[in-house]
Enzyme design. Sequence first.
Site, PDB file in Angstrom:
ATOM      1  N   TYR A 171       6.851   1.164  -8.045  1.00 21.47           N
ATOM      2  CA  TYR A 171       7.093   2.673  -8.473  1.00 21.47           C
ATOM      3  C   TYR A 171       7.909   2.664  -8.108  1.00 21.47           C
ATOM      4  O   TYR A 171       8.715   3.735  -7.370  1.00 21.47           O
ATOM      5  CB  TYR A 171       5.785   4.005  -8.214  1.00 21.47           C
ATOM      6  CG  TYR A 171       4.656   2.404  -8.071  1.00 21.47           C
ATOM      7  CD1 TYR A 171       4.016   1.801  -8.538  1.00 21.47           C
ATOM      8  CD2 TYR A 171       3.753   2.606  -7.088  1.00 21.47           C
ATOM      9  CE1 TYR A 171       3.182   0.801  -9.357  1.00 21.47           C
ATOM     10  CE2 TYR A 171       2.281   2.432  -6.337  1.00 21.47           C
ATOM     11  CZ  TYR A 171       1.993   0.823  -7.886  1.00 21.47           C
ATOM     12  OH  TYR A 171       0.885   0.992  -7.724  1.00 21.47           O
TER      13      TYR A 171
ATOM     14  N   HIS B 258       1.211  -7.609  -4.807  1.00 16.36           N
ATOM     15  CA  HIS B 258       0.817  -7.805  -6.174  1.00 16.36           C
ATOM     16  C   HIS B 258       1.684  -7.773  -6.963  1.00 16.36           C
ATOM     17  O   HIS B 258       2.267  -8.521  -7.572  1.00 16.36           O
ATOM     18  CB  HIS B 258       2.602  -6.543  -5.844  1.00 16.36           C
ATOM     19  CG  HIS B 258       2.184  -5.099  -6.373  1.00 16.36           C
ATOM     20  ND1 HIS B 258       3.361  -3.745  -6.869  1.00 16.36           N
ATOM     21  CD2 HIS B 258       0.828  -4.353  -7.359  1.00 16.36           C
ATOM     22  CE1 HIS B 258       2.766  -3.039  -7.764  1.00 16.36           C
ATOM     23  NE2 HIS B 258       1.477  -3.052  -8.289  1.00 16.36           N
TER      24      HIS B 258
END
Length: 334
Positions: A56, A140
């Site tokens: 992010y 992830h």
Amino acid sequence: MRTRTLGRSGVPVTELGFGAAAVGNLFTPVHDDEAYAALDAAWDAGIRYFDTAPHYGIGLSERRVGAYLRTRPASSYTLSTKVGRILAPHDGGGDDLAHGFAVPATHRRVWDFSAAGVRRSIEDSLGRLGVDKIDVAYLHDPDDHAEQAFGEAYPELERLRGEGLVDAIGAGMNQAGMLARFVRDTDVDVVLCAGRYSLLDQAALSALLPAAAARGVGVVVGGVFNSGLLADPKQGATFDYAPAPPAAVERALALKELAQRHGTTLRAAALAFPFAHPAVAGVLVGTRSAAEVTDTAQQFTTPVPADFWAEARALDLLAADVPTPSAHGQENRA
């Protein structure tokens, strides 16, 4: 705000969590003061679960979340981050918009689900976050790296958990199938399932959620608005980060009209829906401003009448086998 425990880990999460992709400048810039105001509003609303990732904003989200949480007692919140992408320095200039983030391209992402890569990722995240341990670490998006994820990355997370650098471990994905395999074949504490358990998509119901309930694994649900369509259904809205198909728009508009007739909102129903399944511990919502956080918290505590769910079934907007919340289940959320 009520808390639930992630599987057998003993790690608590508030039922509503703060998804920190947006404060990593997802799609458009968010200034530091705006990001910290959003985090402050989350804290004031009773949210104590914060989720971030190196991906992010190539580290920006972790740095901002870490800086904010260092102003709070370490024992008063739960923090999760993710592994699988190493951030390697990059001096080629440009921006990161190709990956969805409005930040300078100071680093590039390198997929790495090796044991060494997982350990390095955790160590790098500890530095960016400014903490000495991670409450929850997720693999992830290992979709295209299954062999290495199960053979190397997961065992390394187990070792990190044993060493006390991580309290709970799991995987986070935009699909349900591989998450079900993690639940069945490993000793994960939690899985983060994004977009696959919502009013419009119940793919997680067939295998993942029953397996998680049977094995005592917590499920955190992300993407309850399916990237926008269930927040504001209209032509041109997004569904799974792409233009929504006409049939999905029609279904979302029908749900919105039904919610209005029953004196509630579609967003409130979308937030309430996952909790009807016993495996679900919490929902994560990405917000980029204090106003968005406040609105989400208000929607989270807005009652959804039992008649809404009954009529949704009658109109075939929800299948007969899909569990729906009880009015009692929504009491005292905040």
